[in-house]
Write a protein that holds these residues in place. Structure first.
Motif, PDB file in Angstrom:
ATOM      1  N   GLU A 120      -6.728  -2.573   0.017  1.00 30.00           N
ATOM      2  CA  GLU A 120      -7.561  -1.981  -1.041  1.00 30.00           C
ATOM      3  C   GLU A 120      -6.788  -1.753  -2.338  1.00 30.00           C
ATOM      4  O   GLU A 120      -6.921  -0.721  -2.986  1.00 30.00           O
ATOM      5  N   ARG A 180       0.870  -1.181   0.000  1.00 29.05           N
ATOM      6  CA  ARG A 180       0.000   0.000   0.000  1.00 29.05           C
ATOM      7  C   ARG A 180       0.910   1.235   0.000  1.00 29.05           C
ATOM      8  O   ARG A 180       1.715   1.425   0.899  1.00 29.05           O
ATOM      9  N   VAL A 199     -11.569 -12.148  -2.574  1.00 29.26           N
ATOM     10  CA  VAL A 199     -11.014 -10.787  -2.428  1.00 29.26           C
ATOM     11  C   VAL A 199     -10.076 -10.437  -3.593  1.00 29.26           C
ATOM     12  O   VAL A 199      -9.414  -9.396  -3.566  1.00 29.26           O
ATOM     13  N   SER A 215      -7.843  -7.498   1.683  1.00 30.22           N
ATOM     14  CA  SER A 215      -8.993  -6.586   1.841  1.00 30.22           C
ATOM     15  C   SER A 215      -8.547  -5.267   2.448  1.00 30.22           C
ATOM     16  O   SER A 215      -9.033  -4.198   2.065  1.00 30.22           O
TER      17      SER A 215
END
Ligand code: DQA
Length: 154
Positions: free
Chosen positions: A104, A76, A130, A101
């Motif tokens: 994102e 991320r 997912v 999850s």
């Protein structure tokens, strides 16, 4: 536009390609199922395929669930998407699914073998619900298809 902003705009986007347990043994591990290509061959394929799209690749493998989770967390902010072959953690790891999850990012799940043609315990994936897409049974080409998908999805 400041230099910093233009540098950011022209910086190549990165993808994380993550490999789970036992995939370090590719090439010698059950070649009738997983083929004879090594993990280094997979890495080269990924870098070449990403390069076609102007993308760079962070490539990693771990036999440890927590290390894979840490890598997903770290993606991320550094990666535009993740290609993951979670190995046997596919069939066991709620924690990896939760990490996906949480960050994102678009995640593409890859399996070298057709898990649906194998033992029943390989038919369920905690990751597929997912994942943005799944490539199964295409051998190492599946990694290339996953990179194409991340590069061209809307
Ligand atoms: C695998 C399939 C899994 O069931 C197995 O545990 C692996 C490899 C594959 O790429 O086909 O380690 O993810």
């Amino acid at each position: 536009m400041t230099d910093t902003a233009s540098d950011a705009a022209s910086a190549p986007r990165r993808l994380l390609v993550l490999n789970g347990p036992n995939l370090n043994l590719l090439g010698t591990r059950e070649p009738a199922i997983y083929g004879t290509a090594t993990l280094a061959d997979v890495e080269a394929l990924c870098r070449n395929r990403a390069g076609v799209h102007g993308l760079e690749v962070d490539f990693a493998q771990s036999n440890h669930e927590g290390v894979l989770i840490d890598a997903i967390h770290a993606a991320r902010g550094t990666a535009a998407g993740i290609v993951i072959n979670p190995g046997a953690f596919t069939h066991t790891s709620i924690a990896i699914a939760d990490a996906i999850s949480a960050v994102e990012l678009p995640v593409i799940e890859v399996h070298l073998s057709n898990v649906h043609a194998r033992e029943a315990f390989r038919h369920h994936s905690y990751i597929s619900p997912v994942a943005a897409a799944v490539f199964i049974g295409a051998g190492i080409n599946g990694y290339g298809y996953a990179i194409d998908q991340l590069a061209t999805r809307g």
